[in-house]
Write a protein that holds these residues in place. Structure first.
Motif, short mmCIF file in Angstrom:
data_model
loop_
_atom_site.label_atom_id
_atom_site.label_comp_id
_atom_site.label_asym_id
_atom_site.label_seq_id
_atom_site.Cartn_x
_atom_site.Cartn_y
_atom_site.Cartn_z
N LEU A 18 0.86 -1.17 0.00
CA LEU A 18 0.00 0.00 0.00
C LEU A 18 0.90 1.22 0.00
CD1 LEU A 18 -2.67 -1.04 2.67
CD2 LEU A 18 -2.65 -1.50 0.22
N GLU A 19 0.72 2.08 -0.98
CA GLU A 19 1.65 3.20 -1.18
C GLU A 19 0.89 4.51 -1.31
OE1 GLU A 19 5.24 4.68 -4.20
OE2 GLU A 19 4.31 2.70 -4.45
N GLY A 20 1.46 5.56 -0.73
CA GLY A 20 0.88 6.89 -0.86
C GLY A 20 1.89 7.95 -0.48
N GLY A 21 1.63 9.19 -0.92
CA GLY A 21 2.43 10.33 -0.52
C GLY A 21 3.73 10.48 -1.27
N GLN A 22 4.42 11.56 -0.97
CA GLN A 22 5.72 11.87 -1.55
C GLN A 22 6.64 12.40 -0.47
OE1 GLN A 22 4.86 14.67 -4.71
NE2 GLN A 22 4.51 13.03 -6.19
N GLY A 23 7.94 12.23 -0.69
CA GLY A 23 8.92 12.70 0.27
C GLY A 23 9.79 11.56 0.75
N PRO A 24 10.48 11.73 1.89
CA PRO A 24 11.30 10.65 2.44
C PRO A 24 10.46 9.39 2.68
CG PRO A 24 11.71 12.72 3.60
CD PRO A 24 10.54 12.96 2.71
N THR A 25 11.04 8.23 2.41
CA THR A 25 10.28 6.98 2.45
C THR A 25 10.17 6.43 3.86
OG1 THR A 25 10.98 6.43 0.21
CG2 THR A 25 10.16 4.63 1.56
N VAL A 26 8.94 6.04 4.22
CA VAL A 26 8.65 5.37 5.49
C VAL A 26 8.03 4.02 5.17
CG1 VAL A 26 7.36 5.43 7.65
CG2 VAL A 26 8.28 7.56 6.69
N VAL A 27 8.60 2.95 5.73
CA VAL A 27 8.14 1.59 5.49
C VAL A 27 7.42 1.09 6.75
CG1 VAL A 27 8.84 -0.77 4.89
CG2 VAL A 27 10.11 1.20 3.97
N ARG A 31 6.65 9.61 1.68
CA ARG A 31 6.20 8.49 0.85
C ARG A 31 6.08 7.27 1.75
NH1 ARG A 31 9.95 4.95 -3.17
NH2 ARG A 31 8.32 3.82 -4.30
N VAL A 32 4.91 6.69 1.82
CA VAL A 32 4.65 5.57 2.72
C VAL A 32 4.53 4.28 1.91
CG1 VAL A 32 3.13 4.62 4.48
CG2 VAL A 32 3.49 7.07 4.36
N LEU A 33 5.24 3.25 2.34
CA LEU A 33 5.14 1.90 1.76
C LEU A 33 4.77 0.95 2.90
CD1 LEU A 33 8.43 1.81 -0.37
CD2 LEU A 33 6.14 2.40 -1.17
N ALA A 34 3.51 0.53 2.94
CA ALA A 34 3.08 -0.47 3.92
C ALA A 34 3.07 -1.82 3.21
CB ALA A 34 1.71 -0.13 4.47
N VAL A 35 3.79 -2.78 3.75
CA VAL A 35 4.07 -4.03 3.05
C VAL A 35 3.38 -5.20 3.76
CG1 VAL A 35 5.89 -5.57 2.21
CG2 VAL A 35 6.32 -3.10 2.38
N ASP A 36 2.74 -6.08 2.98
CA ASP A 36 2.32 -7.39 3.50
C ASP A 36 3.56 -8.26 3.62
OD1 ASP A 36 -0.30 -6.54 3.36
OD2 ASP A 36 -0.90 -7.94 1.79
N GLY A 69 17.23 4.33 -1.63
CA GLY A 69 17.84 5.37 -0.81
C GLY A 69 17.52 5.17 0.66
N PRO A 70 17.87 6.09 1.52
CA PRO A 70 17.57 5.94 2.95
C PRO A 70 16.07 5.81 3.20
CG PRO A 70 19.14 7.73 2.59
CD PRO A 70 18.62 7.33 1.24
N VAL A 71 15.71 4.95 4.12
CA VAL A 71 14.31 4.76 4.49
C VAL A 71 14.20 4.78 6.01
CG1 VAL A 71 13.82 3.35 2.46
CG2 VAL A 71 14.47 2.23 4.60
N SER A 72 13.01 5.13 6.49
CA SER A 72 12.66 4.94 7.89
C SER A 72 11.76 3.72 7.95
CB SER A 72 11.93 6.16 8.44
OG SER A 72 12.76 7.30 8.45
#
Length: 302
Positions: A43-52, A76-81, A119-122
């Protein structure tokens, strides 16, 4: 897993479908194929530094429902199954040890991030997802610049005996056997409208046909009935990224003492105690979300 074999991938149940429809179009749901085979739903949304965002056993990315739009304002959010849960395929091959068990969950997520966010992620991980977050930080193939651990596995050898027995009994099997009413009595949701919706989603995910057998076996390799649970306690000092530990004061799975010791072992860590159980981010989002947003605000900063 080949694409033809993944043609029978599970689809969203009615509760999850309703939540995803509410998030659209700001948050999209996509299945990403990995170079070595298999697929992970994101599930992905937003822009900017990536948050997983990484969920716990039996869950799915949609359990971060209350956080997705809030965090995607500025990130930018990446919520992963996680592999084998939700709509993600399990990792192929047998799991014969705890090290292979942690690799079952971590390696596909790592490969996904190398594709989508090199790149760097949180990373924000709950329970099993927290263990994957710690592993990602230690493996360093994907640079983790900030790490949030919510009642996370992997910090030490302790786990309550009742929790071990519950996991070995198979929460997925229990959910299907008990039905939604008895499951809600055993695993009561937070007494709020959001809590009721997340409780219904949790039951839907847990009781999905198939039972996530491969992922359950990999999880069991990490959590024996007796003896130490898989952990990286002696290596926590290698995690140089700032760490935010969020822990329920009424936690009945992973004792608060694990977080207290980990906060001393991590070079740069802060512990936030929340009046909650094992899932403070779901039980008390009004308490956890501001802490999370403040911590993540520094991600991507020079």
């Amino acid at each position: 897993m080949k694409r033809s074999a993944w043609a029978q991938a599970p689809s969203a149940g009615p509760v999850e479908a309703g939540l995803l429809a509410q998030l659209a179009p700001a948050v999209t749901s996509t299945v990403h194929w990995l170079p070595g085979g298999g697929a992970l739903r994101v599930l992905e949304g937003g822009q900017g530094p990536t948050v997983v965002l990484l969920h716990g056993r039996g869950g799915a990315a949609s359990l971060w429902f209350a956080y997705l739009t809030a965090i995607s304002r500025g990130h930018r959010v990446l919520a992963v199954d996680l592999p084998g849960f939700g709509m993600s395929s399990p990792t192929e091959g047998p799991v014969r040890s705890a090290e292979e068990g942690v690799g079952f969950f971590t390696a596909p997520v790592e490969a996904l991030l190398e594709q989508l966010a090199p790149g760097p992620v949180s990373v924000v991980g709950h329970s099993l997802g927290g263990l994957v977050g710690v592993e990602l930080a230690l493996r360093s193939r994907v640079p983790v610049e900030r790490l949030v651990l919510v009642d996370a596995m992997g910090l030490g050898p302790d786990m309550a005996r009742t929790a071990r027995a519950f996991f070995r009994a198979g929460p997925e099997r229990l959910a299907r056997s008990l039905g939604p009413w008895a499951w809600a009595r055993m695993m009561p949701p937070a007494p709020t409208p959001l809590g009721e919706r997340l409780g219904a989603l949790d039951y839907e995910l847990m009781s999905a046909p198939g039972g996530h057998d491969e992922a359950a076996r990999a999880f069991d390799s990490l959590v024996p009935l007796m003896g130490p649970v898989f952990h990286r306690r002696e290596r926590l000092g290698e995690v140089t990224a700032p760490v935010l530990l969020v822990w329920g004061e009424r936690e009945d799975v992973l004792p608060l003492s694990l977080a207290e010791e980990a906060s001393r072992r991590f070079p740069n860590a802060r512990l936030v105690r929340v009046d909650a159980g094992h899932s403070p981010h779901q039980e008390r989002p009004e308490r956890v979300l501001p802490e999370l947003k403040t911590f993540l605000a520094a991600s991507g900063a020079p």
